[in-house]
Motif scaffolding. Sequence first.
Motif, short mmCIF file in Angstrom:
data_model
loop_
_atom_site.label_atom_id
_atom_site.label_comp_id
_atom_site.label_asym_id
_atom_site.label_seq_id
_atom_site.Cartn_x
_atom_site.Cartn_y
_atom_site.Cartn_z
N PRO A 22 0.80 -1.23 0.00
CA PRO A 22 0.00 0.00 0.00
C PRO A 22 0.84 1.28 0.00
O PRO A 22 0.30 2.37 -0.23
N ILE A 23 2.12 1.18 0.27
CA ILE A 23 2.94 2.40 0.26
C ILE A 23 3.35 2.71 -1.19
O ILE A 23 3.15 3.82 -1.68
N SER A 29 6.61 12.12 -1.70
CA SER A 29 6.65 12.93 -2.92
C SER A 29 7.51 14.18 -2.72
O SER A 29 7.55 14.76 -1.62
N GLY A 53 -4.59 8.81 0.84
CA GLY A 53 -3.21 8.34 0.99
C GLY A 53 -2.28 9.48 1.35
O GLY A 53 -1.27 9.71 0.70
N GLY A 55 -0.19 9.91 3.69
CA GLY A 55 1.18 9.53 4.07
C GLY A 55 1.74 10.45 5.14
O GLY A 55 1.12 10.66 6.19
N GLU A 77 -6.06 8.47 5.49
CA GLU A 77 -4.86 7.61 5.50
C GLU A 77 -5.16 6.35 6.30
O GLU A 77 -5.80 6.42 7.35
N ARG A 78 -4.71 5.20 5.80
CA ARG A 78 -5.04 3.93 6.46
C ARG A 78 -4.02 3.54 7.54
O ARG A 78 -4.31 2.71 8.39
N ASP A 99 -9.84 3.44 5.44
CA ASP A 99 -9.51 2.87 4.14
C ASP A 99 -10.33 3.54 3.04
O ASP A 99 -11.56 3.64 3.15
N ALA A 100 -9.63 3.97 1.99
CA ALA A 100 -10.31 4.67 0.89
C ALA A 100 -11.32 3.77 0.18
O ALA A 100 -12.22 4.26 -0.50
N SER A 124 -2.87 9.95 -3.86
CA SER A 124 -1.49 9.44 -3.98
C SER A 124 -1.52 7.93 -3.87
O SER A 124 -0.49 7.31 -3.63
N LEU A 125 -2.70 7.33 -3.95
CA LEU A 125 -2.77 5.88 -3.74
C LEU A 125 -2.05 5.17 -4.88
O LEU A 125 -2.20 5.53 -6.05
N TYR A 155 -1.43 10.79 -9.21
CA TYR A 155 -0.15 10.60 -9.88
C TYR A 155 0.18 9.13 -9.98
O TYR A 155 -0.37 8.29 -9.25
C1 LIG Z 1 2.80 6.59 -2.30
S1 LIG Z 1 2.31 6.88 -0.60
C2 LIG Z 1 1.97 8.61 -0.76
C3 LIG Z 1 2.18 9.38 0.51
C4 LIG Z 1 2.12 10.90 0.34
N1 LIG Z 1 0.82 11.36 -0.09
C5 LIG Z 1 3.16 11.38 -0.64
O1 LIG Z 1 2.79 11.71 -1.78
O2 LIG Z 1 4.33 11.41 -0.24
C6 LIG Z 1 0.71 6.10 -0.54
C7 LIG Z 1 -0.05 6.29 0.76
O3 LIG Z 1 -1.35 5.72 0.60
C8 LIG Z 1 -1.72 5.04 1.79
N2 LIG Z 1 -2.75 4.05 1.43
C9 LIG Z 1 -2.58 2.95 0.68
N3 LIG Z 1 -3.73 2.29 0.52
C10 LIG Z 1 -4.68 3.02 1.16
C11 LIG Z 1 -6.08 2.88 1.33
N4 LIG Z 1 -6.74 1.84 0.82
N5 LIG Z 1 -6.75 3.82 2.04
C12 LIG Z 1 -6.09 4.90 2.57
N6 LIG Z 1 -4.75 5.08 2.44
C13 LIG Z 1 -4.05 4.16 1.75
C14 LIG Z 1 -0.41 4.43 2.28
O4 LIG Z 1 -0.47 4.10 3.65
C15 LIG Z 1 0.58 5.57 1.94
O5 LIG Z 1 0.68 6.47 3.02
#
Ligand SMILES: C[S@@+](CC[C@H](N)C(=O)[O-])C[C@H]1O[C@@H](n2cnc3c(N)ncnc32)[C@H](O)[C@@H]1O
Length: 198
Positions: A22-23, A29, A53, A55, A77-78, A99-100, A124-125, A155
Amino acid sequence: MPLEAVTSLVTFGSELLNNPRPIGSAVPSSRFLARRMASYLPRAPRGYVIELGAGTGAITAALLKRGIPPEQIIPVERSESMVRLLKRRFPFLKIALGDASELRTLLRTFLAKDNIEISHVVSSLPLRSLPENVVTNIIREVHAVLPKEGKLVQYTYNLSKTSHPCLSGFKRIRTTIVWANVPPARLDVFQKNGKSSG
Ligand SMILES: C[S@@+](CC[C@H](N)C(=O)[O-])C[C@H]1O[C@@H](n2cnc3c(N)ncnc32)[C@H](O)[C@@H]1O
């Protein structure tokens, strides 16, 4: 490096080690990507801006810097540890832990309101690394919360112009590559069309 940046990197890195899928990225970013993403939103949106997301808050910070009123920004954010960090970093924001893929229920409970006007979803997911059924559910929720012609800003590290198949309920209206990010990212703005997603 400022303490805030070190804390963000440590939190991000430990989440990445514990739960990489999920990260979906090695580092938060860049400010260039975040700024460009925020530039696609009006300074005075009509409704809430839902940030999926969030983060460690790279995009959240850019949305605030853009001048979007804090009371209209809802980061989702999860990860509990990321939410703890976000709350420390932005004590004046309402941050939704959840969770989204359950976005409608999450927002209804979190905001204690049935009718919420949402004008933009900023995501950002990592749609390309999450399981397909999860992505289908997330995009279905995003489609459902947005009004007609509502915008989704997303993105991806896939620089080709092929959209994720789940996004068939949206029309891409802008696209650009941001090279100053690790890795470089393609930023898309999608507009909801009539067809339902998922
Ligand atoms: C690529 S990181 C982006 C973090 C931040 N927005 C950035 O751009 O630096 C993806 C983020 O989405 C969160 N995430 C992933 N799946 C998710 C979900 N189903 N619901 C909510 N958040 C989620 C992860 O925990 C992570 O923090």
